[in-house]
Scaffold this active site. Sequence first.
Site, PDB file in Angstrom:
ATOM      1  CB  ILE A 616      -0.970   0.038   1.203  1.00  0.00           C
ATOM      2  CG1 ILE A 616      -0.206  -0.194   2.512  1.00  0.00           C
ATOM      3  CG2 ILE A 616      -2.090  -0.943   1.023  1.00  0.00           C
ATOM      4  CD1 ILE A 616      -1.055   0.064   3.737  1.00  0.00           C
ATOM      5  N   GLY A 617       2.136   1.115   0.180  1.00  0.00           N
ATOM      6  CA  GLY A 617       2.960   2.319   0.168  1.00  0.00           C
ATOM      7  C   GLY A 617       4.423   1.950   0.264  1.00  0.00           C
ATOM      8  CB  ILE A 618       7.442   3.156  -1.032  1.00  0.00           C
ATOM      9  CG1 ILE A 618       7.025   2.279  -2.214  1.00  0.00           C
ATOM     10  CG2 ILE A 618       8.957   3.049  -0.836  1.00  0.00           C
ATOM     11  CD1 ILE A 618       7.374   0.814  -2.125  1.00  0.00           C
ATOM     12  CD  GLU A 620      13.130   7.060   7.176  1.00  0.00           C
ATOM     13  OE1 GLU A 620      12.123   7.552   7.705  1.00  0.00           O
ATOM     14  OE2 GLU A 620      14.238   6.998   7.727  1.00  0.00           O
ATOM     15  N   GLY A 622      11.335   0.426   3.569  1.00  0.00           N
ATOM     16  CA  GLY A 622      10.889  -0.682   2.725  1.00  0.00           C
ATOM     17  C   GLY A 622       9.399  -0.546   2.470  1.00  0.00           C
ATOM     18  CD  GLU A 623       8.356  -3.863  -1.228  1.00  0.00           C
ATOM     19  OE1 GLU A 623       8.496  -4.812  -0.455  1.00  0.00           O
ATOM     20  OE2 GLU A 623       8.866  -3.808  -2.353  1.00  0.00           O
ATOM     21  CB  VAL A 624       3.860   0.472   3.988  1.00  0.00           C
ATOM     22  CG1 VAL A 624       2.814   0.385   5.084  1.00  0.00           C
ATOM     23  CG2 VAL A 624       5.031   1.321   4.441  1.00  0.00           C
ATOM     24  CE  LYS A 642       5.204   2.727   8.890  1.00  0.00           C
ATOM     25  NZ  LYS A 642       5.791   3.897   9.513  1.00  0.00           N
ATOM     26  CG  ASP A 735       7.948  15.195  10.134  1.00  0.00           C
ATOM     27  OD1 ASP A 735       7.520  16.230   9.581  1.00  0.00           O
ATOM     28  OD2 ASP A 735       8.324  14.192   9.497  1.00  0.00           O
TER      29      ASP A 735
HETATM   30  P1  AMP Z   1       5.449   5.722   6.521  1.00  0.00           P
HETATM   31  O1  AMP Z   1       6.692   4.949   6.362  1.00  0.00           O
HETATM   32  O2  AMP Z   1       4.860   5.652   7.888  1.00  0.00           O
HETATM   33  O3  AMP Z   1       5.547   7.133   6.001  1.00  0.00           O
HETATM   34  O4  AMP Z   1       4.382   4.958   5.585  1.00  0.00           O
HETATM   35  C1  AMP Z   1       4.414   5.037   4.187  1.00  0.00           C
HETATM   36  C2  AMP Z   1       3.000   5.006   3.650  1.00  0.00           C
HETATM   37  O5  AMP Z   1       2.380   3.772   4.007  1.00  0.00           O
HETATM   38  C3  AMP Z   1       2.094   6.089   4.263  1.00  0.00           C
HETATM   39  O6  AMP Z   1       2.149   7.296   3.526  1.00  0.00           O
HETATM   40  C4  AMP Z   1       0.723   5.449   4.163  1.00  0.00           C
HETATM   41  O7  AMP Z   1       0.188   5.660   2.865  1.00  0.00           O
HETATM   42  C5  AMP Z   1       1.000   3.977   4.333  1.00  0.00           C
HETATM   43  N1  AMP Z   1       0.761   3.575   5.727  1.00  0.00           N
HETATM   44  C6  AMP Z   1       1.638   3.573   6.747  1.00  0.00           C
HETATM   45  N2  AMP Z   1       1.072   3.134   7.887  1.00  0.00           N
HETATM   46  C7  AMP Z   1      -0.210   2.845   7.570  1.00  0.00           C
HETATM   47  C8  AMP Z   1      -1.342   2.350   8.318  1.00  0.00           C
HETATM   48  N3  AMP Z   1      -1.237   2.080   9.625  1.00  0.00           N
HETATM   49  N4  AMP Z   1      -2.490   2.159   7.668  1.00  0.00           N
HETATM   50  C9  AMP Z   1      -2.602   2.449   6.347  1.00  0.00           C
HETATM   51  N5  AMP Z   1      -1.590   2.921   5.596  1.00  0.00           N
HETATM   52  C10 AMP Z   1      -0.411   3.129   6.196  1.00  0.00           C
END
Ligand code: AMP
Length: 910
Positions: A616-618, A620, A622-624, A642, A735
């Site tokens: 669902i995301g990247i 800092e 690795g993949e999320v 994460k 932040d």
């Molecule tokens: P971060 O490393 O926390 O910035 O996470 C990267 C991206 O993953 C974020 O911008 C969100 O889009 C997604 N993400 C992180 N944590 C969550 C979560 N608990 N639920 C849904 N999406 C998340």
Amino acid sequence: ALVYAQALVISFSSLLCFSLSVTLLDSRSVQGDLAWVASPMEGGWEEVSIMDEKNIPIRTYQVCNVMEPNQNNWLRTHWIRRGPAQRIYIEIKFTLRDCNSLPGVIGTCKETFNLYYLESDSDNERYAHESRFAKIDTVAADESFTQVDIGDRIMKLNTEVRDVGVLSCTGFYLAFQDVGACIALVSVHVFYKKCPLAVRNLAQFPDTVTGADTSSLVEVRGSCVNHSEEQEVPKMYCGADGEWLVPIGNCLCNPGYEERNEQCQVCKVGYYRSLSSDGGCRKCPLHSYSIEEGATSCDCDKGYYRSETDPAAMPCTRPPSAPHNLISNVNETSVLLEWSAPLSSGGRQDLTYNVVCKQCVRDTQRCMPCGDDVRYSPQRLSLRSTRVSVHQLQAHTNYTFQIWAVNGVSKHSPSLEQAVSVTLTTNQAAPSTVMMVQSKDITRDTLSLFWDEPDKPNGVILEYEVKYYEKDQNERSYRIVKTTSRSTDIKDLTPLTSYVFHVRARTAAGYGEFSAPFEFSTNTVAAPVVGGVMSSAVLLLLVAGCVVVLLLILIITFIITKRRSKYSKTKQAEEKNLQPGVRIYVDPFTYEDPNQAIREFAKEINTSCIKIEKVIGIGEFGEVCSGRLKLPGKREICVAIKTLKAGFTEQQRLDFLSEASVIGQFEHPNIIHLEGVVTKCKPVMIITEYMENSSLDMFLRKNDGRFTVIQLVGILRGIASGMKYLSDMSYVHRDLAARNILVNSNLVCKVSDFGMSRVLEDEPEGAYTTRVRGGKIPIRWTAPEAITYRKFTSASDVWSYGIVMWEVMSYGERPYWDMSNQDVIKAIEEGYRLPPPMECPLALHQLMLECWMRERADRPKFSQIINMLDKLIRNPATNSTLIKKKLRWYRIEIGIGRCSEFLVTDRDRF
Ligand code: AMP
């Protein structure tokens, strides 16, 4: 036929580089006619042969009815078998004529065509009605052309790819609808994607067809490559693009094999590898060899050995040579033996010495082992020192002592070459002490004493001497009785009096030591007291006393230990000098071992409880991913996972996990909740609750203008509540920004992103510049004192909160728009502040301005912000003054803290 199409030069290039694509249809490879179905059969799509860049004829379809209105020309492919594909891709190469370059066509000429598909289980729908086809997309050209340059053979060729998924029938047709364009379909390539056969962490993953959905992941279990075994179940996910993601688990090469080029290769002759957890094959250690490939250990050269506990990497060794320079020193019936270490230790560090004692009959060679009564100091076997004293030998006796040098491999080749010996004779010695004296036949003035012979008479006992005195008298006023037997009668004693007796023996070498005191009383029988004058009552008292003292020591030790551990846990709080009862955030990096903080604040989760579903995301590190967590005895929940990408350093691992040790300390409805961590296997993961609507800034941008002011204030109230909790715990976020707030399906906002370091791209106008805390400062969100001299406090978090208010009220607008960071810093310094966003109640903007007070003491606390927002929610009338015009800047009058509108212009022109 269209003239320009004949001169077409086509340069086909492979579209996909990394994933594997499997062709279902390629119009260029069809020999002869394509024979697709055109409707109408005349005057619509027409099949035309042309030459490609290699002068190979290819079949194309063309249509160019640009002059006539109401065109509806259909072209359907033949039935295409789907195979295992779940999502198919259609790559269309085509040329399209620019309507402007065709005179007199305005109003009828089009520059697009439509792509359709129809699923069917067999080829019996070839003439199905057009209405049954489902539209995939309208395709427009990136480049249309105006004229044909035949001389240079250059043509503007468009390549467009569309995809469609979740197919259920065994095949499908494609259809191209022309509604009045001048178009040539040069090639149609239909394919699906596969993740190619791959080897990761020594596990092989078969080529795998991607899932139906653009975001779905197909979980694949790997099998260990030849000569390897599973360490942890290997798994990977095949992503929709045909790329492998998130490798989990691994295999290890069997002993005798090493990892090379993603395979397990056998160790060469002369090399070995003993454990699957070892690195590569290693050269046989010194004094060893291997004569076959795939050795798990090396054999020792002749005369060299290895003990059971020697690691395979250790050289083979030998028993030590003999000790030398053995010197003996006889003192009566004791001997002190001293020697020098052997010249060769055999290549080992575990050298010790054993003493062998033999008692030999004079003038003969007959020797026998010394009895058990001989004493050795410090000990007889496994001596580390090069000296030993031997006691309680017999007087006037021949002894032979051998000193053996021994190491871990001595037992493989015991030989006298490892020992040095000495023969000696003990001297005469006095008899040893009489151990037990008893009495019988006690009368008012006599008693009979009897005793045992000393353990070591050391010769013929010539007589015994009994010394006695009244217990209450001075010891010096004693009397002596001598006897040759082991008993005597003591007479002329005082009635009802306690006496103390000592007995000693005499040989030709002299008297031995007196025995310990034995106490008896006349006219009564006293039990002899072993070893002295202590009565059994005294002994009992002493034992009881000892038990009490021992108990006391145990209790005191227990109390001290409890206090210490309590101190270490509360140390930080105490050091911060805080009121009792207030829970305080503990910085994980203050722990000597940050792993300890992780263990303390984050629960370890077993990977078998986690199911990864989608990326669902990247992040800092690795993949999320999103996925599910089913803990034993709990219901299954959606979670965000994460992951820490492979190849990380220990420092990166600790930085990554530090976020978990921070979140794990918080428990609040507006702070992201930590479920736990996976640290015992790879990839290392942090599991948090799943926030369906992802980050607040994106969420607001997607829903621009859709919420009421009260709903937006509700969002701000939630964030303020989370921030109050953090500031109460003395945690400074540093932040706070809408991008770091997550939103769940109930629109509850939670503060997130507690990472300790930020590695961000070095774009000067990105969110972050200037490194702090191993990271960078998000200039637009940060209070001036934090930018200038790094004074980060809850008051600087309040400044950032004001910016978040502005982001929320403007539906995710970028603060200060496209100004450079330097200009923002300068403008803030000069007293300018962001103006109210459109439709923002003045009262809210007033609150923002208070958050942006230059003096941090003048800014409101989070508790005050919550009160103000609550007032706004309770009394919507306060919201009634809305800003209806776009403003560019506000300026605070420096020193007074009063705000006044300064400059009003259109934001877009700024
Ligand atoms: P971060 O490393 O926390 O910035 O996470 C990267 C991206 O993953 C974020 O911008 C969100 O889009 C997604 N993400 C992180 N944590 C969550 C979560 N608990 N639920 C849904 N999406 C998340």
